[in-house]
Design an enzyme around this catalytic site. Sequence first.
Site, PDB file in Angstrom:
ATOM      1  N   HIS A  98      39.937 -21.106 -51.419  1.00  0.00           N
ATOM      2  CA  HIS A  98      39.919 -20.564 -52.783  1.00  0.00           C
ATOM      3  C   HIS A  98      38.837 -19.496 -52.970  1.00  0.00           C
ATOM      4  O   HIS A  98      38.589 -19.062 -54.099  1.00  0.00           O
ATOM      5  CB  HIS A  98      39.694 -21.684 -53.803  1.00  0.00           C
ATOM      6  CG  HIS A  98      40.809 -22.669 -53.888  1.00  0.00           C
ATOM      7  ND1 HIS A  98      42.126 -22.303 -54.051  1.00  0.00           N
ATOM      8  CD2 HIS A  98      40.807 -24.030 -53.803  1.00  0.00           C
ATOM      9  CE1 HIS A  98      42.887 -23.384 -54.083  1.00  0.00           C
ATOM     10  NE2 HIS A  98      42.112 -24.450 -53.924  1.00  0.00           N
ATOM     11  N   ASP A 135      47.326 -27.537 -47.457  1.00  0.00           N
ATOM     12  CA  ASP A 135      46.590 -28.134 -48.561  1.00  0.00           C
ATOM     13  C   ASP A 135      47.509 -28.253 -49.773  1.00  0.00           C
ATOM     14  O   ASP A 135      48.461 -27.474 -49.938  1.00  0.00           O
ATOM     15  CB  ASP A 135      45.384 -27.256 -48.904  1.00  0.00           C
ATOM     16  CG  ASP A 135      44.415 -27.912 -49.860  1.00  0.00           C
ATOM     17  OD1 ASP A 135      43.416 -28.492 -49.383  1.00  0.00           O
ATOM     18  OD2 ASP A 135      44.645 -27.850 -51.082  1.00  0.00           O
ATOM     19  N   HIS A 137      46.849 -27.445 -52.731  1.00  0.00           N
ATOM     20  CA  HIS A 137      46.654 -26.291 -53.602  1.00  0.00           C
ATOM     21  C   HIS A 137      46.916 -24.983 -52.846  1.00  0.00           C
ATOM     22  O   HIS A 137      46.591 -24.865 -51.676  1.00  0.00           O
ATOM     23  CB  HIS A 137      45.231 -26.278 -54.152  1.00  0.00           C
ATOM     24  CG  HIS A 137      44.868 -27.514 -54.909  1.00  0.00           C
ATOM     25  ND1 HIS A 137      44.196 -28.563 -54.327  1.00  0.00           N
ATOM     26  CD2 HIS A 137      45.119 -27.870 -56.195  1.00  0.00           C
ATOM     27  CE1 HIS A 137      44.025 -29.523 -55.236  1.00  0.00           C
ATOM     28  NE2 HIS A 137      44.573 -29.132 -56.361  1.00  0.00           N
TER      29      HIS A 137
END
Length: 248
Positions: A98, A135, A137
């Site tokens: 991220h 993952d 996300h």
Amino acid sequence: MQVITHQDFLEEYTMDPAAAPGRIECILKAVEGEVVFEEAFPAGYDDILAVHTKGHVQSVERRRLYNIAALAAGGAVQAAEKGLSEPCFALVRPPGHHASADSSWGFCYFNNMAIALEHLKRNGLIKTAHILDFDMHYGDGTVSILEHKGYVTIHNPDSDDRLIYLDEVARKLASVEVDIIGVSAGFDNHVEDWGRVLLTEDYRTMGRMVLERCRKLGAGCFAVLEGGYNHEVLGQNVLAFLKGLKGD
């Protein structure tokens, strides 16, 4: 199989779930005797600045998180280099997918995967790469940094049905022709973690898929830890993936 890690990853550097006490310990306990450990060392400043803006690096420094974030990125670089000759896993934190060039969120600070692949590319060790990010996300930071560069393809599989999910991974891997496959290995999509989709055996299956595709291509492969927050199952999920990745 080699696993890159460091004692400093046991420290609680923030109060978020990725830094929770016991997270790395449960993985170490599960994989002990199955792998060979190698100590991580920090990524070079040049490698970090090849991916992140100076302003972002300074913001991480101001939060007193530079040392641990650089150590995680360095572990990823080591795993990528070793992955050119044999599968390798970076057991590191903070996670990274991220983190974009000039910002970050989701427990991430530097983008470990992007730093590792850019290191390989800038040093002429690869021409092309593929990232499987399983993952829970979406790895928005990795996409924002690498997608436009042209040498990397990125796959973030997404399905609430585990069989459809695995089929999507298999079909995408079958289509890639690259020098190395990097896996952003987040385990929070497990049935007993936040995502509630995948079984432990599915991580072994995906590891095996990556290994078999790399063998067919004569390509390298490595993985970097991202998410996974239920300490009761995290270690076994990582172990299952590593067994698949090394062909057990």
